[in-house]
Design an enzyme around this catalytic site. Structure first.
Site, PDB file in Angstrom:
ATOM      1  N   ARG A  96      49.594 -64.957 -31.710  1.00 57.92           N
ATOM      2  CA  ARG A  96      50.327 -64.645 -32.092  1.00 57.92           C
ATOM      3  C   ARG A  96      52.236 -65.412 -31.943  1.00 57.92           C
ATOM      4  O   ARG A  96      51.939 -66.356 -32.219  1.00 57.92           O
ATOM      5  CB  ARG A  96      50.977 -63.333 -31.779  1.00 57.92           C
ATOM      6  CG  ARG A  96      51.785 -63.364 -30.273  1.00 57.92           C
ATOM      7  CD  ARG A  96      52.186 -62.059 -29.564  1.00 57.92           C
ATOM      8  NE  ARG A  96      52.506 -61.730 -28.579  1.00 57.92           N
ATOM      9  CZ  ARG A  96      53.729 -62.787 -28.185  1.00 57.92           C
ATOM     10  NH1 ARG A  96      54.571 -63.090 -28.957  1.00 57.92           N
ATOM     11  NH2 ARG A  96      53.839 -62.388 -26.532  1.00 57.92           N
ATOM     12  N   ASN A  98      55.996 -66.319 -31.804  1.00 52.45           N
ATOM     13  CA  ASN A  98      56.496 -65.962 -30.230  1.00 52.45           C
ATOM     14  C   ASN A  98      58.123 -66.354 -30.984  1.00 52.45           C
ATOM     15  O   ASN A  98      58.564 -65.347 -30.234  1.00 52.45           O
ATOM     16  CB  ASN A  98      55.928 -66.787 -29.848  1.00 52.45           C
ATOM     17  CG  ASN A  98      56.510 -66.191 -28.137  1.00 52.45           C
ATOM     18  OD1 ASN A  98      56.662 -64.519 -27.720  1.00 52.45           O
ATOM     19  ND2 ASN A  98      56.784 -66.630 -27.293  1.00 52.45           N
ATOM     20  N   ASP A 197      62.911 -69.339 -20.585  1.00 51.31           N
ATOM     21  CA  ASP A 197      61.872 -68.186 -22.003  1.00 51.31           C
ATOM     22  C   ASP A 197      62.486 -68.899 -23.731  1.00 51.31           C
ATOM     23  O   ASP A 197      62.776 -69.773 -23.248  1.00 51.31           O
ATOM     24  CB  ASP A 197      61.900 -66.429 -21.527  1.00 51.31           C
ATOM     25  CG  ASP A 197      61.504 -65.618 -22.400  1.00 51.31           C
ATOM     26  OD1 ASP A 197      61.113 -65.724 -23.945  1.00 51.31           O
ATOM     27  OD2 ASP A 197      60.490 -64.687 -21.241  1.00 51.31           O
TER      28      ASP A 197
END
Length: 290
Positions: A96, A98, A197
């Protein structure tokens, strides 16, 4: 510095905050939801996407561009429709989209990842005027960022599982070079910082990172020096956006994903949205050329 609670949502995987035309946009990837929050009025609007959705970014042509599981789509908030622009990695149905950022030419740099977080099938792509091309950045399991410097000459690519941020120079033809390690969190003094992140750059070219499992967001100058640390009452801080009337309000998403029942009891605000003030404003806004 401590982050302040802003919105109670309990998102499974809150991500992709972006300040667009006077409002905060963000997503809950695993619940296929797009959100828009107007801080001035307090209004919160949500749309259901047909697939996992990693981000929404503004377009210079029409509406928004959304990173859905199968590829970038044009998203029209007026009617909630999603129209696919291009399909990405159709041979990898577990992958997918991100995270993403827009460069100075209006190209969207975005990464894919294995939704199961096991296989090194995540790659960095570029969407330029409706066409998607693959960059030569090496495949990894979880891509994050990319973040683009205000000058448009550097892309910062986050290898979350390796706990490193790689800096690539962007050539005149738009391709990234081989890159060099910009930040490495595999040192003893950073062992409890969690995993880097989402990433963004501010107006000075510094990099803000959310830290998954790290209870914090941190800002690093362009030479890699840590300049600011903001602590959160939740462990999974996913990404920061800068915006507000003066560009100096920060908004951060978080996630409940991966937390045990005991951890959730200790972190009742997990999956919510937080805010804090910063000293350096957001970089000038950009719009996609698609």
């Amino acid at each position: 510095m401590q982050a302040q609670h802003l919105l109670s949502l309990g998102m499974e995987l809150g991500e992709g905050p972006a300040w667009i035309d006077g409002a905060l946009w963000f997503v809950d990837i695993k619940r296929d939801t797009v959100f828009r929050h107007d801080p001035a009025s307090g209004e919160l609007t949500r749309w259901q996407a047909p697939e996992h959705v990693g981000w929404v970014l503004p377009s210079a042509t029409s509406g928004l561009i959304a990173g859905l599981r199968s590829g970038p789509h044009r998203f029209d908030p007026a009617d909630g429709s999603f129209t696919r622009i291009a399909e990405t990695q159709p041979d990898l149905p577990d992958n997918r989209l991100n995270d993403a950022a827009i460069d100075g030419e209006g190209r969207i740099w975005f990464g894919t990842m294995d939704n199961l977080e096991e296989s090194a099938t995540g790659q960095v792509f570029v969407l330029d005027q409706g066409a998607v091309t693959t960059t030569q950045i090496a495949p990894i399991t979880i891509t994050n960022g990319p973040a683009i410097s205000p000058c448009g000459a550097i892309v910062y690519h986050v290898d979350t599982l390796a706990r490193r941020v790689i800096r690539h120079r962007i050539a005149a033809d738009g391709s990234p070079d081989a890159g060099e390690v910009f930040l490495d969190f595999n040192t003893e003094d950073r062992a409890d910082w969690g995993h880097p992140d989402g990433a963004i750059c501010d107006a000075q070219g510094a990099v803000w990172l959310g830290f998954y499992g790290g209870w914090a967001a941190r800002r690093f100058a362009s030479d890699g020096t840590l300049t600011h640390e903001v602590r959160f009452p939740v462990s999974n801080v996913t990404k920061v956006a800068l915006g507000g009337e003066d560009g100096m309000s920060a908004f951060a998403t978080s996630a409940r994903q991966g937390l045990s029942e005991d951890q959730l009891a200790q972190q009742p605000l997990a999956g919510d949205v937080f805010t804090f003030r910063v000293d350096t404003p957001a970089a000038p806004p950009r719009r996609a050329n698609t």
